[in-house]
Design an enzyme around this catalytic site. Structure first.
Site, mmCIF file in Angstrom:
data_model
loop_
_atom_site.group_PDB
_atom_site.id
_atom_site.type_symbol
_atom_site.label_atom_id
_atom_site.label_comp_id
_atom_site.label_asym_id
_atom_site.label_seq_id
_atom_site.Cartn_x
_atom_site.Cartn_y
_atom_site.Cartn_z
ATOM 1 N N LYS A 23 27.913 41.159 -13.206
ATOM 2 C CA LYS A 23 29.283 40.885 -13.903
ATOM 3 C C LYS A 23 30.063 39.832 -13.145
ATOM 4 C CE LYS A 23 32.484 43.940 -14.808
ATOM 5 N NZ LYS A 23 33.742 43.337 -14.244
ATOM 6 N N GLU A 61 39.042 42.632 -20.957
ATOM 7 C CA GLU A 61 39.995 43.555 -20.737
ATOM 8 C C GLU A 61 41.515 43.041 -20.886
ATOM 9 O OE1 GLU A 61 41.343 45.634 -16.451
ATOM 10 O OE2 GLU A 61 39.570 44.565 -16.527
#
Length: 266
Positions: A112, A181
């Site tokens: 990631k 997020e």
């Protein structure tokens, strides 16, 4: 359950079944997360804060990440292991490739990276060389000093338009998954519909393809006592950790978590 792969996650998105993800840093929790049916274990650089006691993720090194990836792998049976490239580990293409290879050799199935459209060249490079990539957008903790703190991203129309465009561009570059997020729930829904790859949310509403929480947060453990709005304490009312993890999986699958109270508006 059978081993979880990218094909599995893509199938879950197509079927409309939510994907479950939790952070994980060691063999014991890897084992109990597997027992609960968690599909993706994120070895996050959040370990810098929840395990090491730092005030940000920035001090974490690639070597430390590889150590924890290897620990998680030893306890893992079926979950897909996703590993963070830590701060400045992808400053150049050569660093990106070498550090990602280190994490994959330690046991990760995917890496990631935090950022936006500027990640496209790195994602293309990694994907061509057999390293699947999850692009982390929105609030990116590694750039917290540029963002001016832990703030919701994409609240104005210009930011939202850019984030939608970046998500599509990163998918075209080869990203196999997105993580959003702290973005407004409606924007997260639009991005999820705009791309064909799975989209995981944290503080991004219930319309993403799956959810992730920091393990320690959802178990009610905190060094600071500050609990983000998007967190639910799954230990409350549960007899043990295994039951709390199973409750999390069940609620994500049933789309009863996150509730509207865990999301953000534009």
């Amino acid at each position: 359950m059978p081993a979880i792969t990218l094909t599995t996650l893509q199938s879950l998105k197509q079927k409309g079944e939510k994907i479950t993800m939790l952070t994980c840093y060691d063999a014991t929790f890897s084992h109990v997360c597997n027992q609960a049916g968690v599909e993706v274990l994120l070895v996050g650089d959040s370990l810098g804060m929840v395990l090491q006691g730092h005030d940000s993720t920035l001090p974490v090194t690639t070597a430390e990440m590889a150590y924890h990836v290897a620990s998680v792998k030893r306890g893992n049976q079926d979950a897909l292991i996703l590993a963070d490239l830590p701060f400045m580990a992808n400053a150049t293409l050569e660093q990106t490739l070498n550090n990602s290879a280190q994490l994959m050799k330690a046991g990760a199935h995917m890496v990631k990276v935090e950022g936006a459209v500027w990640l496209s060249e790195s994602i293309r490079l990694l994907t061509e060389r057999g390293i699947p990539v999850c692009a982390h957008m929105g609030l990116t903790p590694q750039t917290v000093n540029v963002l001016g703190g832990y703030k919701v991203q994409g609240r104005n129309e210009a930011q939202a338009r850019q984030m939608r465009a970046d998500a599509i561009a990163l998918e075209q570059a080869g990203a196999a998954m997105l993580l959003l997020e702290c973005v407004p729930s409606e924007l997260a829904r639009e991005i999820t519909l705009a791309v064909k790859i799975p989209v995981i949310g944290i503080g991004a509403g219930s319309d993403t393809d799956g959810q992730v929480l920091v393990l320690h947060d959802m178990l009610g453990l905190s060094l600071t006592g500050r609990v983000p709005k998007f967190v639910k304490n799954y230990m409350a009312g549960q007899p043990d950790i295994q039951s709390a993890l199973s409750a999390y999986v069940a609620e994500v699958k049933a789309v009863s978590f996150p509730g509207t109270e865990h999301g953000f508006s534009a």
